[in-house]
Design a protein around this motif. Structure first.
Motif, PDB file in Angstrom:
ATOM      1  N   LEU A  53       0.840  -1.201   0.000  1.00 53.55           N
ATOM      2  CA  LEU A  53       0.000   0.000   0.000  1.00 53.55           C
ATOM      3  C   LEU A  53       0.875   1.250   0.000  1.00 53.55           C
ATOM      4  CD1 LEU A  53      -2.815   1.343   0.238  1.00 53.55           C
ATOM      5  CD2 LEU A  53      -2.576   1.158   2.732  1.00 53.55           C
ATOM      6  N   ALA A  54       1.952   1.208   0.779  1.00 52.93           N
ATOM      7  CA  ALA A  54       2.864   2.359   0.850  1.00 52.93           C
ATOM      8  C   ALA A  54       3.525   2.636  -0.493  1.00 52.93           C
ATOM      9  CB  ALA A  54       3.921   2.120   1.922  1.00 52.93           C
ATOM     10  N   LYS A  55       3.677   1.592  -1.308  1.00 57.08           N
ATOM     11  CA  LYS A  55       4.300   1.750  -2.626  1.00 57.08           C
ATOM     12  C   LYS A  55       3.292   2.094  -3.710  1.00 57.08           C
ATOM     13  CE  LYS A  55       8.168  -1.355  -1.607  1.00 57.08           C
ATOM     14  NZ  LYS A  55       8.815  -2.653  -1.926  1.00 57.08           N
ATOM     15  N   GLY A  56       2.013   2.230  -3.307  1.00 57.37           N
ATOM     16  CA  GLY A  56       1.024   2.676  -4.268  1.00 57.37           C
ATOM     17  C   GLY A  56       0.074   1.619  -4.776  1.00 57.37           C
ATOM     18  N   LYS A  57       0.154   0.394  -4.276  1.00 55.79           N
ATOM     19  CA  LYS A  57      -0.779  -0.637  -4.723  1.00 55.79           C
ATOM     20  C   LYS A  57      -2.190  -0.277  -4.255  1.00 55.79           C
ATOM     21  CE  LYS A  57      -1.779  -5.577  -4.651  1.00 55.79           C
ATOM     22  NZ  LYS A  57      -1.344  -6.923  -4.196  1.00 55.79           N
ATOM     23  N   PRO A  58      -3.187  -0.324  -5.138  1.00 56.19           N
ATOM     24  CA  PRO A  58      -4.557   0.052  -4.757  1.00 56.19           C
ATOM     25  C   PRO A  58      -5.250  -1.043  -3.954  1.00 56.19           C
ATOM     26  CG  PRO A  58      -4.500  -0.604  -7.065  1.00 56.19           C
ATOM     27  CD  PRO A  58      -3.077  -0.631  -6.583  1.00 56.19           C
ATOM     28  N   THR A  59      -5.117  -0.988  -2.659  1.00 56.50           N
ATOM     29  CA  THR A  59      -5.713  -1.980  -1.780  1.00 56.50           C
ATOM     30  C   THR A  59      -6.248  -1.283  -0.535  1.00 56.50           C
ATOM     31  OG1 THR A  59      -5.327  -4.124  -0.704  1.00 56.50           O
ATOM     32  CG2 THR A  59      -3.570  -2.486  -0.532  1.00 56.50           C
ATOM     33  N   VAL A  60      -7.031  -2.010   0.259  1.00 55.20           N
ATOM     34  CA  VAL A  60      -7.567  -1.476   1.508  1.00 55.20           C
ATOM     35  C   VAL A  60      -6.907  -2.205   2.670  1.00 55.20           C
ATOM     36  CG1 VAL A  60      -9.617  -1.114   2.935  1.00 55.20           C
ATOM     37  CG2 VAL A  60      -9.778  -0.870   0.442  1.00 55.20           C
ATOM     38  N   THR A  79      -6.708   9.881  15.881  1.00 58.99           N
ATOM     39  CA  THR A  79      -5.416  10.437  15.482  1.00 58.99           C
ATOM     40  C   THR A  79      -4.674   9.458  14.579  1.00 58.99           C
ATOM     41  OG1 THR A  79      -5.249  11.750  17.502  1.00 58.99           O
ATOM     42  CG2 THR A  79      -3.196  11.306  16.313  1.00 58.99           C
ATOM     43  N   ILE A  80      -4.684   8.180  14.959  1.00 60.88           N
ATOM     44  CA  ILE A  80      -4.064   7.164  14.100  1.00 60.88           C
ATOM     45  C   ILE A  80      -4.772   7.139  12.749  1.00 60.88           C
ATOM     46  CG2 ILE A  80      -3.622   4.697  13.824  1.00 60.88           C
ATOM     47  CD1 ILE A  80      -3.446   4.527  16.885  1.00 60.88           C
ATOM     48  N   ARG A  81      -6.085   7.180  12.789  1.00 62.69           N
ATOM     49  CA  ARG A  81      -6.884   7.180  11.551  1.00 62.69           C
ATOM     50  C   ARG A  81      -6.488   8.349  10.654  1.00 62.69           C
ATOM     51  NH1 ARG A  81     -11.602   7.743  13.899  1.00 62.69           N
ATOM     52  NH2 ARG A  81     -11.939   5.493  14.143  1.00 62.69           N
ATOM     53  N   HIS A  82      -6.427   9.530  11.240  1.00 59.89           N
ATOM     54  CA  HIS A  82      -6.105  10.728  10.470  1.00 59.89           C
ATOM     55  C   HIS A  82      -4.703  10.643   9.870  1.00 59.89           C
ATOM     56  CE1 HIS A  82      -5.847  14.972   9.359  1.00 59.89           C
ATOM     57  NE2 HIS A  82      -4.699  15.030  10.009  1.00 59.89           N
ATOM     58  N   ARG A  83      -3.722  10.242  10.678  1.00 59.45           N
ATOM     59  CA  ARG A  83      -2.344  10.165  10.195  1.00 59.45           C
ATOM     60  C   ARG A  83      -2.194   9.150   9.072  1.00 59.45           C
ATOM     61  NH1 ARG A  83       1.968  10.874  13.359  1.00 59.45           N
ATOM     62  NH2 ARG A  83       3.104  10.398  11.414  1.00 59.45           N
ATOM     63  N   LEU A  84      -2.744   7.962   9.263  1.00 58.98           N
ATOM     64  CA  LEU A  84      -2.541   6.907   8.268  1.00 58.98           C
ATOM     65  C   LEU A  84      -3.337   7.170   6.996  1.00 58.98           C
ATOM     66  CD1 LEU A  84      -2.463   3.700  10.505  1.00 58.98           C
ATOM     67  CD2 LEU A  84      -0.592   5.218   9.820  1.00 58.98           C
ATOM     68  N   GLN A  85      -4.542   7.711   7.144  1.00 57.97           N
ATOM     69  CA  GLN A  85      -5.324   8.011   5.950  1.00 57.97           C
ATOM     70  C   GLN A  85      -4.717   9.164   5.167  1.00 57.97           C
ATOM     71  OE1 GLN A  85      -9.420   8.462   7.277  1.00 57.97           O
ATOM     72  NE2 GLN A  85      -9.781   6.265   7.128  1.00 57.97           N
ATOM     73  N   LYS A  86      -4.165  10.116   5.853  1.00 56.96           N
ATOM     74  CA  LYS A  86      -3.504  11.227   5.166  1.00 56.96           C
ATOM     75  C   LYS A  86      -2.291  10.729   4.396  1.00 56.96           C
ATOM     76  CE  LYS A  86      -1.542  15.831   6.006  1.00 56.96           C
ATOM     77  NZ  LYS A  86      -1.241  16.856   7.048  1.00 56.96           N
ATOM     78  N   ARG A  87      -1.604   9.737   4.945  1.00 55.92           N
ATOM     79  CA  ARG A  87      -0.371   9.235   4.321  1.00 55.92           C
ATOM     80  C   ARG A  87      -0.645   8.201   3.240  1.00 55.92           C
ATOM     81  NH1 ARG A  87       3.096   8.520   1.780  1.00 55.92           N
ATOM     82  NH2 ARG A  87       5.327   8.223   2.136  1.00 55.92           N
ATOM     83  N   PHE A  88      -1.636   7.322   3.458  1.00 54.61           N
ATOM     84  CA  PHE A  88      -1.838   6.174   2.565  1.00 54.61           C
ATOM     85  C   PHE A  88      -3.172   6.175   1.820  1.00 54.61           C
ATOM     86  CE2 PHE A  88       0.883   4.652   6.096  1.00 54.61           C
ATOM     87  CZ  PHE A  88       2.039   4.416   5.370  1.00 54.61           C
ATOM     88  N   GLY A  89      -4.057   7.094   2.151  1.00 53.45           N
ATOM     89  CA  GLY A  89      -5.346   7.141   1.489  1.00 53.45           C
ATOM     90  C   GLY A  89      -6.487   6.812   2.438  1.00 53.45           C
ATOM     91  N   ASN A  90      -7.627   7.428   2.176  1.00 51.83           N
ATOM     92  CA  ASN A  90      -8.806   7.278   3.032  1.00 51.83           C
ATOM     93  C   ASN A  90      -9.757   6.272   2.400  1.00 51.83           C
ATOM     94  OD1 ASN A  90     -11.187   7.535   4.466  1.00 51.83           O
ATOM     95  ND2 ASN A  90     -11.149   9.761   4.542  1.00 51.83           N
TER      96      ASN A  90
END
Length: 415
Positions: A53-60, A79-90
């Motif tokens: 996911l971090a490399k851009g693979k479209p997955t959940v 806070t974890i939700r916000h940080r990770l979704q901002k970094r990897f997608g919502n």
């Protein structure tokens, strides 16, 4: 002694929501290194998916946290939700309460209950509770309206966990565009058995039933059908891990339905105040629960959040720790090592032993010596988010505010 989360705390914190890497332990029986981390299984399926996911693979990538009031407030998890979704997608809101739960909070959702009541397994032991220990049950022909606190115009994929007790007509769901869905029990299953059904709907939406029908709903899941991360908070005020013993025996099947890639267990504060805590029984319960999670989700990761420091009172330089805090923290560390899973020490993220009084002075914790302020939850959660981002191999772009760059609370070093 059971720690209760003051409902006024949530009301006061709704007006303000305000970061730093902690000590992380993982894998089997390896002593902690000076870099505050241990090696993890490099070919673990969940970790490979996380890195992809971090490399851009479209997955959940789905994260589920089970816990006590620290989870039920949804400040830490949001806070974890916000940080990770901002970094990897919502990828969406995730699993949420079916209706408003008094004294608890859902950061992303608001509720309006009309002739529907909520029950928790901590208060009602004789009900057939699914995963999470919270159900909503109707009392007449009322309805519940769920709305997102953030604007969401696209249609959502919504999965409902429900039980039809006495029904003569479907449960009707009307979404924000006026579109109607109906939920009907599967006649092939026994009446009164927990079932699942997935629909698409636009937020907000309401569900209602006929006056003489009796329905029960468990948690429901909301995803936006996009790649990224979901973080779901399954918390109950005052809970210990033994809360799972009040849920239906097949609750691991419910957990399997979440398709979680990482399960976080965040208990321990209420165990710490239990002066009759049976260490051997508690150790067995943690071991057995983790093994049940492994069987339900064999490809998922599991992370134990070690109990943060808490205080019975603030006497002396450091305050008085609860009678069983050291015991439960040791059990959590030992079980993580024995079972080869992740362990994150909230107490060490706070600054170690004798840190709660300092947190109170800095307005990062409340004067009860147990709960944290919104800023305190965010400070700790940002440290855990830093670690999870580091595990993915992605660059960490988070910069804490000056108020959070306090000695003992922030370190630029990542494991």
């Amino acid at each position: 002694m059971t720690v209760k989360f003051n409902q006024l705390f949530f009301l006061s914190l709704l007006f303000f929501i305000s970061c730093s890497p902690p000590v992380v332990y993982s894998s089997k029986a390896t002593p902690p290194s000076r870099t505050n981390s241990l090696p993890i299984q490099k070919n673990a399926h969940w970790l490979n998916k996380w890195k992809a996911l971090a490399k851009g693979k479209p997955t959940v990538f789905r994260i589920v946290q089970l816990g006590d009031s620290h989870t039920a407030g949804d400040f830490f998890t949001n806070t974890i939700r916000h940080r990770l979704q901002k970094r990897f997608g919502n990828a969406g809101i995730g699993w949420v309460y079916p209706a408003k739960v008094n004294g608890q909070r859902q950061a992303k959702m608001s509720y309006r209950n009309d002739h529907w009541q909520t029950f928790t397994s901590r208060r009602q032991e004789r009900r057939d509770f699914p995963l999470g220990g919270i159900i909503a049950a109707n009392d007449g022909a009322g309805k519940v309206t769920l709305a997102s606190r953030n604007s969401t115009n696209n249609r959502q994929k919504i999965t409902l966990m429900f039980k039809a007790m006495v029904v003569g007509s479907p449960l009707t769901i009307v979404d924000g565009s006026g579109y109607k869905n109906t939920i009907e029990p599967d006649d092939r299953l026994n009446r009164g058995q927990w079932q699942y059904q997935t629909i698409t709907a636009q937020l907000p939406f309401s569900y209602h039933c006929a006056e003489d029908d009796r329905w029960q709903l468990g948690y429901l899941n909301i995803e936006n059908q996009r790649p990224g991360v979901t973080v779901s908070a399954f918390g109950i005020n005052g809970a210990q891990l033994k809360e799972v013993l009040k849920w239906r025996r097949s609750w691991p099947q419910d957990l399997s339905r979440t398709q979680a890639d990482l399960v976080i267990l965040s208990y321990g504060t209420n165990e710490a105040f239990d002066d009759r805590l049976d260490a051997d029984k508690t150790r067995r319960l943690w071991r057995d629960t983790i093994r049940r999670i492994k069987r339900a989700l064999p490809q998922a990761g599991i992370l134990i959040v070690g109990a943060p420091e808490s205080l019975v009172n603030q006497d002396g330089d450091c305050g008085v720790r609860p009678p069983a805090l050291d015991t439960i923290q040791a059990i959590q560390r030992d079980i993580a090592n024995a079972e080869g899973i992740l362990y994150w020490s909230w107490e060490k993220a706070m600054g170690g032993r004798c840190s709660m009084k300092k947190q109170i002075r800095l307005d990062l914790a409340r004067r009860d010596g147990v709960h944290f302020s919104a800023a305190g939850y965010e400070t700790a959660a940002n440290q855990l988010a830093d670690y999870l981002i580091a595990l993915s191999g992605a660059t960490n772009r988070h910069n804490p505010s000056k108020s959070q760059q306090v000695k003992g609370y922030f370190s630029p070093r990542l494991p």
